[in-house]
Scaffold this active site. Sequence first.
Site, PDB file in Angstrom:
ATOM      1  N   ARG A  46     -16.599  86.939   0.897  1.00  0.00           N
ATOM      2  CA  ARG A  46     -17.156  86.641  -0.335  1.00  0.00           C
ATOM      3  C   ARG A  46     -16.128  85.453  -1.120  1.00  0.00           C
ATOM      4  NH1 ARG A  46     -12.668  86.519  -2.011  1.00  0.00           N
ATOM      5  NH2 ARG A  46     -13.277  86.073  -4.181  1.00  0.00           N
ATOM      6  N   GLY A  47     -16.621  84.979  -2.019  1.00  0.00           N
ATOM      7  CA  GLY A  47     -15.913  83.484  -2.614  1.00  0.00           C
ATOM      8  C   GLY A  47     -16.886  82.423  -2.255  1.00  0.00           C
ATOM      9  N   ALA A  48     -17.049  81.605  -3.124  1.00  0.00           N
ATOM     10  CA  ALA A  48     -18.261  80.250  -2.945  1.00  0.00           C
ATOM     11  C   ALA A  48     -18.015  79.786  -1.766  1.00  0.00           C
ATOM     12  CB  ALA A  48     -18.165  79.799  -4.248  1.00  0.00           C
ATOM     13  N   GLN A 196     -11.283  92.297  -6.968  1.00  0.00           N
ATOM     14  CA  GLN A 196     -10.819  91.088  -5.972  1.00  0.00           C
ATOM     15  C   GLN A 196      -9.330  90.645  -6.411  1.00  0.00           C
ATOM     16  OE1 GLN A 196     -13.956  91.028  -7.501  1.00  0.00           O
ATOM     17  NE2 GLN A 196     -15.360  89.888  -6.567  1.00  0.00           N
ATOM     18  N   ASP A 237     -17.900  79.321  -9.019  1.00  0.00           N
ATOM     19  CA  ASP A 237     -19.170  79.607  -8.120  1.00  0.00           C
ATOM     20  C   ASP A 237     -20.289  78.581  -8.181  1.00  0.00           C
ATOM     21  OD1 ASP A 237     -17.872  82.379  -8.645  1.00  0.00           O
ATOM     22  OD2 ASP A 237     -18.699  82.414  -6.549  1.00  0.00           O
ATOM     23  N   ASN A 247     -18.184  81.685 -13.004  1.00  0.00           N
ATOM     24  CA  ASN A 247     -17.141  82.279 -12.207  1.00  0.00           C
ATOM     25  C   ASN A 247     -17.484  83.702 -12.410  1.00  0.00           C
ATOM     26  OD1 ASN A 247     -14.969  81.794 -10.292  1.00  0.00           O
ATOM     27  ND2 ASN A 247     -13.750  82.641 -11.878  1.00  0.00           N
ATOM     28  N   LYS A 248     -16.344  84.434 -11.586  1.00  0.00           N
ATOM     29  CA  LYS A 248     -16.525  86.053 -11.859  1.00  0.00           C
ATOM     30  C   LYS A 248     -16.478  86.520 -13.166  1.00  0.00           C
ATOM     31  CE  LYS A 248     -16.813  88.040  -9.169  1.00  0.00           C
ATOM     32  NZ  LYS A 248     -18.052  88.797  -8.735  1.00  0.00           N
TER      33      LYS A 248
HETATM   34  O1  MRU Z   1     -18.266  87.844  -6.070  1.00  0.00           O
HETATM   35  P1  MRU Z   1     -17.114  86.982  -5.403  1.00  0.00           P
HETATM   36  O2  MRU Z   1     -16.006  87.753  -5.134  1.00  0.00           O
HETATM   37  O3  MRU Z   1     -17.944  86.232  -4.354  1.00  0.00           O
HETATM   38  O4  MRU Z   1     -16.693  86.117  -6.588  1.00  0.00           O
HETATM   39  C1  MRU Z   1     -15.871  85.100  -6.333  1.00  0.00           C
HETATM   40  C2  MRU Z   1     -15.455  84.407  -7.360  1.00  0.00           C
HETATM   41  O5  MRU Z   1     -15.566  84.322  -8.649  1.00  0.00           O
HETATM   42  C3  MRU Z   1     -14.427  83.100  -7.061  1.00  0.00           C
HETATM   43  O6  MRU Z   1     -13.655  82.890  -8.171  1.00  0.00           O
HETATM   44  C4  MRU Z   1     -15.254  81.842  -6.829  1.00  0.00           C
HETATM   45  O7  MRU Z   1     -15.980  81.921  -5.647  1.00  0.00           O
HETATM   46  C5  MRU Z   1     -14.364  80.528  -6.525  1.00  0.00           C
HETATM   47  S1  MRU Z   1     -13.596  80.996  -5.281  1.00  0.00           S
HETATM   48  C6  MRU Z   1     -12.688  79.517  -4.536  1.00  0.00           C
END
Ligand code: MRU
Length: 347
Positions: A46-48, A196, A237, A247-248
């Site tokens: 996960r993470g963009a 996370q 994201d 973002n999250k």
């Molecule tokens: O649901 P996730 O864990 O994929 O969400 C991740 C985030 O919101 C991060 O802050 C975002 O992807 C930036 S990662 C460099």
Amino acid sequence: MSVQTIEWRDGAVVMLDQLRLPHEVVYQTYRDYRDVADAIRRMVIRGAPAIGIAAAMGIALGASQKEFGSYADLAKEVHVICEAMAKTRPTAVNLFWAIDRVKALLASLEGESVVTVQERLIQEGKTILEEDIAINRRIGEHGAQFVKDGDTILTHCNAGALATGGWGTATAVMRVAQEQGKKIHVLADETRPYLQGARLTVWELMQDNISVDLITDNMAGHFIKQGEVDLCIVGTDRTAANGDVANKIGTYMVALAAHANDVPFYVAAPTSSVDLSLASGDQIPIEERSAHEVIHIRDQGIAPANASARHAAFDVTPARYVTAIITENGVASPPYPFTLAPLVRKS
Ligand code: MRU
């Protein structure tokens, strides 16, 4: 070097299983693109930026896991795989950025042999990974100017190596500041419901000897108001052309608290996370996940089993609360409609 999240190894995609962190460090090998898509959906990865890399490698895997008689047959299959990848998660634009990049490469290879196309798709996945690490290092170098010796940085979710090919975005800023000899301390929001922050950011920063305290999400406003936070840095994201930042879930509340207390709120974003096709954050699709993930913490019920719940996975912070957006090509300051696009177009 930071922890390794994903790599292409011996004709397969290898990913660190982030669902098992921090208790177990287990790398899983994927030989079928459908399993890679499923891993993205289930948030094994996960993470963009990491999602984008996984999709590109998943497409390469699907393109090379069986034999094709012609370029046309292979291209048809790649488009089917791209559709499967595109359905995994809706908010992180890096997923769609990576799919578009692979499709453009495929189109440019029309007329080449099947083997050549397969090799080039594999190489593209590896290149996106390598580029991502270099991009994050540059984000760190541009962002470290905002961190002073002795600063406490509040972050939300995980915008670390685990969310990228390596180094992270928000954490790259921390890493470079620390490399420059600045003493820093991090407050990491736990980031309900997926945790996370607690499971990943705290683990990752501890691996790298970056001083960190875990706080629950509802403590962020308190510590900001008490003057214990010098700056906030988060990832994104998808950021719209006007600087609105998805973002999250919970990021918006952090930004509000920071704004109310004159604490700078920075967003660390590779340009692949900026979606210039969207004028504002209102147009960003926000993923809604299962209520089970709110009613339970890791299958341990925390509410009546038949409770009704909502699970918005992301929120949008309006650009007016964002002090600056730190990209690999430089720092954008308000007014974002004028400053962001030139940085994106440099890529
Ligand atoms: O649901 P996730 O864990 O994929 O969400 C991740 C985030 O919101 C991060 O802050 C975002 O992807 C930036 S990662 C460099």
